[in-house]
Design a protein around this motif. Structure first.
Motif, PDB file in Angstrom:
ATOM      1  N   VAL A 130       0.697  -1.281  -0.236  1.00 13.77           N
ATOM      2  CA  VAL A 130       0.104  -0.196  -0.240  1.00 13.77           C
ATOM      3  C   VAL A 130       1.066   0.870   0.244  1.00 13.77           C
ATOM      4  O   VAL A 130       1.665   1.165   0.491  1.00 13.77           O
ATOM      5  N   VAL A 131       0.751   1.618  -0.949  1.00 13.27           N
ATOM      6  CA  VAL A 131       2.484   3.142  -1.444  1.00 13.27           C
ATOM      7  C   VAL A 131       1.578   4.515  -1.087  1.00 13.27           C
ATOM      8  O   VAL A 131       0.503   4.888  -1.968  1.00 13.27           O
ATOM      9  N   MET A 132       2.085   5.639  -1.104  1.00 13.40           N
ATOM     10  CA  MET A 132       1.688   6.991  -0.872  1.00 13.40           C
ATOM     11  C   MET A 132       2.801   7.292  -2.104  1.00 13.40           C
ATOM     12  O   MET A 132       3.970   6.994  -2.189  1.00 13.40           O
ATOM     13  N   PRO A 133       2.532   7.049  -3.547  1.00 17.53           N
ATOM     14  CA  PRO A 133       2.952   8.476  -3.989  1.00 17.53           C
ATOM     15  C   PRO A 133       3.399   9.763  -3.812  1.00 17.53           C
ATOM     16  O   PRO A 133       3.492  10.029  -2.603  1.00 17.53           O
ATOM     17  N   THR A 134       3.455  10.945  -4.983  1.00 13.68           N
ATOM     18  CA  THR A 134       3.321  12.762  -4.775  1.00 13.68           C
ATOM     19  C   THR A 134       1.891  13.067  -4.843  1.00 13.68           C
ATOM     20  O   THR A 134       0.684  12.086  -5.117  1.00 13.68           O
ATOM     21  N   VAL A 135       1.655  14.365  -4.831  1.00 13.04           N
ATOM     22  CA  VAL A 135       0.080  14.699  -5.153  1.00 13.04           C
ATOM     23  C   VAL A 135       0.658  14.781  -6.580  1.00 13.04           C
ATOM     24  O   VAL A 135      -1.356  15.188  -7.149  1.00 13.04           O
ATOM     25  N   HIS A 136       0.972  14.787  -7.304  1.00 12.18           N
ATOM     26  CA  HIS A 136       1.674  14.823  -9.005  1.00 12.18           C
ATOM     27  C   HIS A 136       1.033  13.812  -9.228  1.00 12.18           C
ATOM     28  O   HIS A 136       0.836  12.712  -9.153  1.00 12.18           O
ATOM     29  N   ALA A 137       0.265  13.398 -10.515  1.00 10.41           N
ATOM     30  CA  ALA A 137      -0.559  12.533 -10.654  1.00 10.41           C
ATOM     31  C   ALA A 137      -0.044  11.887 -11.831  1.00 10.41           C
ATOM     32  O   ALA A 137       0.110  10.556 -12.156  1.00 10.41           O
ATOM     33  N   VAL A 138       0.890  12.441 -12.330  1.00 15.05           N
ATOM     34  CA  VAL A 138       2.009  12.406 -13.049  1.00 15.05           C
ATOM     35  C   VAL A 138       2.707  10.899 -12.115  1.00 15.05           C
ATOM     36  O   VAL A 138       3.028   9.677 -12.759  1.00 15.05           O
ATOM     37  N   GLY A 157      -2.727   6.064  -4.737  1.00 17.27           N
ATOM     38  CA  GLY A 157      -4.003   6.723  -5.640  1.00 17.27           C
ATOM     39  C   GLY A 157      -2.772   7.989  -4.903  1.00 17.27           C
ATOM     40  O   GLY A 157      -1.958   7.961  -4.611  1.00 17.27           O
ATOM     41  N   LYS A 158      -3.179   8.563  -6.484  1.00 20.35           N
ATOM     42  CA  LYS A 158      -2.208  10.428  -6.255  1.00 20.35           C
ATOM     43  C   LYS A 158      -2.577  10.699  -4.643  1.00 20.35           C
ATOM     44  O   LYS A 158      -4.040  11.268  -3.772  1.00 20.35           O
ATOM     45  N   VAL A 159      -1.534  11.741  -3.831  1.00 19.29           N
ATOM     46  CA  VAL A 159      -2.084  12.030  -2.615  1.00 19.29           C
ATOM     47  C   VAL A 159      -2.426  13.481  -2.749  1.00 19.29           C
ATOM     48  O   VAL A 159      -2.730  14.254  -3.962  1.00 19.29           O
ATOM     49  N   LEU A 160      -3.849  13.482  -1.403  1.00 20.15           N
ATOM     50  CA  LEU A 160      -4.347  15.484  -1.761  1.00 20.15           C
ATOM     51  C   LEU A 160      -3.466  16.192  -0.105  1.00 20.15           C
ATOM     52  O   LEU A 160      -3.451  15.468   0.572  1.00 20.15           O
ATOM     53  N   MET A 161      -3.587  16.670  -1.507  1.00 18.32           N
ATOM     54  CA  MET A 161      -3.109  18.251  -0.152  1.00 18.32           C
ATOM     55  C   MET A 161      -3.091  19.797  -0.907  1.00 18.32           C
ATOM     56  O   MET A 161      -2.560  20.155  -1.950  1.00 18.32           O
ATOM     57  N   ASP A 162      -3.851  19.931  -0.272  1.00 19.89           N
ATOM     58  CA  ASP A 162      -4.467  21.668  -1.175  1.00 19.89           C
ATOM     59  C   ASP A 162      -4.236  22.581   0.298  1.00 19.89           C
ATOM     60  O   ASP A 162      -4.466  23.797  -0.195  1.00 19.89           O
ATOM     61  N   ARG A 163      -3.385  22.255   1.377  1.00 20.67           N
ATOM     62  CA  ARG A 163      -2.837  23.272   2.377  1.00 20.67           C
ATOM     63  C   ARG A 163      -1.412  23.041   2.789  1.00 20.67           C
ATOM     64  O   ARG A 163      -1.192  21.269   3.070  1.00 20.67           O
ATOM     65  N   HIS A 164      -1.419  23.513   3.255  1.00 21.96           N
ATOM     66  CA  HIS A 164       0.217  23.837   4.678  1.00 21.96           C
ATOM     67  C   HIS A 164       1.149  22.814   3.653  1.00 21.96           C
ATOM     68  O   HIS A 164       1.948  21.845   4.607  1.00 21.96           O
ATOM     69  N   ALA A 165       1.517  23.198   3.314  1.00 16.68           N
ATOM     70  CA  ALA A 165       2.224  22.411   2.137  1.00 16.68           C
ATOM     71  C   ALA A 165       3.561  23.580   0.871  1.00 16.68           C
ATOM     72  O   ALA A 165       2.791  24.094   0.628  1.00 16.68           O
ATOM     73  N   PRO A 166       4.216  23.738   0.659  1.00 19.80           N
ATOM     74  CA  PRO A 166       4.719  24.191  -0.671  1.00 19.80           C
ATOM     75  C   PRO A 166       3.802  24.505  -1.931  1.00 19.80           C
ATOM     76  O   PRO A 166       2.897  23.435  -2.294  1.00 19.80           O
TER      77      PRO A 166
END
Length: 447
Positions: A130-138, A157-166
């Motif tokens: 069970v793996v986390m890639p990054t926020v990028h769909a690619v 699945g694509k990581v979801l982050m819409d705040r408190h990140a660069p």
């Protein structure tokens, strides 16, 4: 594919062995047995008798054959920052993790990193994860494509982050939803892939994004949910400030419809009694990450209490907070964490949590996790010892066993435990001889 036959000492579990029973009847050892794998990559039979000449035979008597490990929480891009010095969770993310993950916006880099990562899993004895890639769909595309090419069971699945990140690692609700829908359509249920709705953790998603994640799960039955919870005390306190309306960190996920029987939540060190009851009620699992918890100083997970209350617990390497993709090293750290917490657990408990137990909690036990006819042949072949110290320790364990197991000498679980515990504690990827995924060799040691 030519039918394959592998002869070795076969070890797996028929049920949950419990945490402390060295003599558990759930342990199944079949010495010098042949595992027969059909052309479709599934186990056909297990027998003490050698098959005919129409089978491609691999005779590894004296070696150990087990189901491939299932790593229930790991980060693909964090291979680049594994073994980074000196901070707790929140600083570690800012200092090391986020800069490394930002680079995965580049499709060429993402594809190369994904290929390296899945091959590294296989070279460490993990055939599913069970793996986390990054926020990028690619990044999600690259990871799932790489697993598909190798026939692996992978949940991501694509990581979801819409705040408190660069800026380079923030998405927005509308675009993230479109990305997830495309990724689900392209990958979920294709081959052996499953999609996971993946908010990184509650603090990096707005309420609007968490609500969107809940809608995705409701819209697509059968998806997984993968996130973090209650890893670090500072993180717990920060999250409480961000979501004052929720009773607890875990309750945030409940409030947004994110808890269910396919929810995988990493860590769970700082859950309270009400949280544990909620986990049980929803059928969600904690991915215990002992190596990472020790390395980042996050705390000691109470496996005994979780087990007593009926919680589902699996094990994750959590690279790069964890310091190795080897589940053997991770499980050995799991023993140490529980010892510090006042609980002595067996090798059986540890190995079950990373094989049959993980498969059951992921609702994949009809496919993987045991050595049974009809299941997919995701299997790994191991040497009992690597190096002179481990060889000496194994020889001493064999002496007390009365010799190597055979068809006429099958030790009981309590007697066998000393040897298996020494193997687990002293072993790592150097013990791995060969890895098969759906009956195809995907890794073989060359030295």
């Amino acid at each position: 594919m030519t039918p394959q036959a592998i002869c070795a000492d076969l070890l797996d579990f028929t049920a949950d062995p419990g945490l402390a029973d060295r003599d558990s009847a759930a342990v199944r050892l079949r010495p010098a047995h042949w595992l027969l794998i059909g052309a479709d990559g599934r186990i056909v039979d297990i027998t003490p008798h050698a098959p005919g000449d129409d089978w491609h035979k691999h005779d590894h008597r004296g070696r150990l054959l087990m189901p491939g490990f299932i790593d229930s929480h790991v980060h693909c891009p964090q291979v680049d920052v594994i073994a980074s010095w000196g901070t707790e969770l929140l600083d570690w993310l800012t200092t090391y993790t986020f800069p490394a993950e930002a680079a995965h916006a580049d499709p060429v880099l993402a594809r190369a990193a994904a290929a390296l990562f899945v091959d590294a899993l296989l070279a460490h004895g993990s055939t599913s994860a069970v793996v986390m890639p990054t926020v990028h769909a690619v990044s999600a595309d690259a990871l799932l494509d790489a697993a598909q090419a190798r026939g692996m069971r992978l949940i991501a699945g694509k990581v979801l982050m819409d705040r408190h990140a660069p800026d380079a690692l923030r998405d927005d609700v509308e675009q993230a939803e479109r990305d997830c829908e495309r990724l689900i359509a392209r990958h979920h249920g294709q081959g052996r892939l499953s999609y996971a709705v993946t908010p990184r953790f509650a603090a990096t998603s707005t309420p609007a994004q968490l609500a969107m994640a809940g809608r995705l799960l409701a819209r697509h039955p059968g998806l997984y949910m993968h996130t973090h919870v209650a890893e670090n005390r500072d993180e717990v306190a920060w999250t409480a400030q961000l979501f004052p309306q929720s009773r607890s960190y875990l309750s945030i996920y409940e409030d947004f419809g994110l808890l269910g029987e396919r929810s995988v939540l990493a860590h769970g060190i700082w859950l309270d009694d009400a949280d544990r009851r909620l986990m049980v009620a929803r059928g969600a699992q904690i991915a215990h990450c002992p190596s990472s918890n020790l390395f980042l100083g996050s705390g000691l997970f109470g496996w005994g209490q979780a087990q007593a209350e009926g919680m589902a617990v699996t094990v994750g390497s959590d690279v790069g907070g964890g310091t190795s993709l080897s589940m053997l090293r991770t499980l050995a750290d799991g023993y140490k964490v529980q010892a510090l917490a006042g609980q002595r657990i067996t090798a059986w408990a540890l190995l079950h949590a990373a094989t049959a137990g993980a498969a059951r909690h992921l609702r994949l036990d009809a496919e993987i996790g045991r050595l049974e006819p009809g299941l997919v042949a995701d299997v790994c072949l191991w040497d009992w010892a690597s190096g002179p110290v481990a060889a000496r320790r194994d020889a001493m364990a064999l002496q007390r066993l009365g010799g190597a197991p055979s068809a006429t000498h099958v030790p009981d679980a309590a007697a066998l435990h000393e040897r298996v515990f020494a193997w687990l504690t002293l072993g790592d990827e150097r013990n791995l001889v060969q890895t098969w995924v759906a009956g195809r060799c995907r890794y073989i040691r060359t030295a």
